[in-house]
Motif scaffolding. Structure first.
Motif, short mmCIF file in Angstrom:
data_model
loop_
_atom_site.label_atom_id
_atom_site.label_comp_id
_atom_site.label_asym_id
_atom_site.label_seq_id
_atom_site.Cartn_x
_atom_site.Cartn_y
_atom_site.Cartn_z
N TYR A 172 15.34 25.45 -28.67
CA TYR A 172 14.50 24.59 -29.52
C TYR A 172 15.38 23.92 -30.57
N LEU A 176 11.41 30.60 -30.89
CA LEU A 176 10.59 29.68 -31.68
C LEU A 176 10.17 30.29 -33.00
N TYR A 229 -0.12 19.68 -30.32
CA TYR A 229 0.30 20.61 -29.26
C TYR A 229 -0.90 21.37 -28.73
N ARG A 246 7.95 17.20 -25.45
CA ARG A 246 8.63 18.48 -25.74
C ARG A 246 8.09 19.17 -27.00
N LYS A 247 6.82 18.94 -27.32
CA LYS A 247 6.22 19.58 -28.48
C LYS A 247 6.19 21.10 -28.31
N SER A 248 6.10 21.82 -29.43
CA SER A 248 5.91 23.26 -29.41
C SER A 248 4.77 23.61 -30.36
N HIS A 273 10.97 21.08 -31.39
CA HIS A 273 10.87 20.59 -30.02
C HIS A 273 11.64 21.47 -29.04
N MET A 274 11.11 21.57 -27.85
CA MET A 274 11.77 22.28 -26.77
C MET A 274 12.82 21.39 -26.14
N SER A 302 3.21 31.13 -28.12
CA SER A 302 2.27 30.07 -27.79
C SER A 302 1.03 30.71 -27.21
N PHE A 350 7.24 22.39 -17.98
CA PHE A 350 6.74 23.20 -19.09
C PHE A 350 6.49 24.64 -18.64
N GLN A 359 8.32 28.16 -19.99
CA GLN A 359 7.64 29.38 -20.42
C GLN A 359 8.12 30.60 -19.62
N THR A 393 11.46 31.63 -20.76
CA THR A 393 11.36 32.33 -22.04
C THR A 393 11.05 33.80 -21.83
#
Length: 376
Positions: free
Chosen positions: A68, A82, A97, A110-112, A118-119, A173, A266, A270, A273
């Motif tokens: 990020y 994050l 988001y 690329r929002k978080s 941003h991602m 998230s 996306f 995830q 991650t």
């Protein structure tokens, strides 16, 4: 060369001469680095000091670690977690988001969850004007409440219910499908360093459509939330996607283009991650050797404590007040109508219930700001 910044715990200032570059892998601890035996490890992903006031970040297409970035006061903050950005003031939830996640199943640009953080996806290449590059370690302690057993599980549904908080914290998230919990379980149980996931097993309900919109329209207290008109904004994002498809000249349908360009990247971020925290890697394949069960594990007949439908209603009485009274408005009678719409739309995936529960966990256990209210 690294120089410690002592006034912010868990932060390192990375000093680079003009023209010099640094491998991104050097910034990750050992558990995040994949074995040399795995061919997809990308050692060419770098940060370069282009000039005195800018950094050039380039990720290889096989770079599979979470990353990020956040720009503030001409300082470029980067990190793998994050939640660590909260320590440098990026502590406000981005309502755009949330809206995009609800109505489309993925964010654009690329929002978080955190506003202005941003991602970076595999293959991304960005130039950012900044005077200093600061790498953020994971500065927040683990939240014990997110890892506690909520109820003694009597069946698979109970196990999944208990894991919802932990997976929400790992992703940082909200999410809308038990798929991510099942992948988290497989990562813990799998002794191999690579977990293959069949592309067919990925959640399939995404994109703007009337049925999905009806579910969330019924939950939102107003057509305008945090100053954003829901219909105007979702129409704007939908037009943006279609314009991107038209400009690409793709011969694929807009649905296939949307999946390949927005949704799958996306979802893979995830999954990466979840995998990175265990020192493992996930690969999406056309077909996997093992079957991934994605059938619904919750039903209306579940015991009350592990019933996601009833939990959705309990959020109204005991959960985060901003979520249940400002963002959504979900007293029991309204909740019942929303759940019926959800069942018709998703065939039992219950995504709005899981979504509300996981967002509630994050708002209650982390110091996140929502609107003019601090998560309580």
């Amino acid at each position: 060369m690294k120089q410690m910044v002592y006034d912010i715990p868990g932060v390192e200032s990375v000093t680079l001469a003009v023209g010099a570059e640094l491998s991104l892998l050097n910034l990750y601890p050992a558990k995040y680095k994949k074995s040399e035996a795995i061919p997809l490890v990308d050692h060419d992903s770098v940060i370069q000091r282009s000039d005195r006031n800018s950094f050039h970040i380039k990720l290889g297409k096989s770079f599979s670690l979470p990353l990020y970035h956040f720009l503030f006061n001409e300082q470029l903050y980067m990190g793998r977690s994050l939640s660590s950005f909260i320590s440098v003031g990026a502590d406000k939830v981005d309502p755009h988001y949330l809206i995009e996640l609800e109505y489309f199943g993925f964010p654009t640009e690329r929002k978080s969850l955190l506003k202005n953080v941003h991602m970076l996806f595999p293959g991304d290449e960005v130039m950012i004007k900044a005077e200093e590059l600061i790498w953020l370690d994971e500065t927040l302690p683990e939240q014990p409440g997110l890892h506690a057993t909520l109820v003694k599980p009597q069946a698979k549904g109970g196990v999944v219910y208990n894991l919802l908080p932990k997976v929400a914290a790992d992703l940082f998230s909200p999410f809308d499908h038990v798929f991510f919990v099942e992948i988290s379980q497989q990562l813990q149980a799998n002794k191999d360093s690579v977990l293959e996931i069949s592309k067919d097993s990925l959640p399939k309900n995404f994109g703007l459509n009337k049925e999905r919109a009806d579910v969330f329209n019924g939950a939102h207290k107003s057509n305008v939330v945090e100053g954003v008109d829901l219909k105007e904004y979702t129409d704007q994002i939908n037009d943006l996607i279609k314009s991107s498809w038209e400009a690409s000249g793709s011969k694929e349908s807009v649905g296939c283009y949307l999946a390949e360009q927005f949704y799958y990247p996306f979802i893979l971020f995830q999954l990466n991650t979840l995998a990175a925290g265990t020192g493992k890697e996930i690969r999406i394949v056309e077909s996997a050797n093992q079957e991934n069960s994605v059938a619904p594990v919750f039903s209306l007949d579940d015991a009350p404590i592990v019933n996601v439908y009833e939990s959705f209603q309990r959020v109204f009485f005991y959960g985060n007040k901003w979520l249940s009274r400002v963002w959504f408005f979900i007293p029991p009678m309204i909740s019942a109508k929303i759940i019926k719409r959800q069942q018709r739309y998703s065939g039992g995936e219950q995504h709005i219930c899981i979504y509300a529960l996981t967002l509630d966990y994050l708002l209650r256990f982390y110091p996140l700001k929502v609107g003019n209210v601090i998560g309580d």
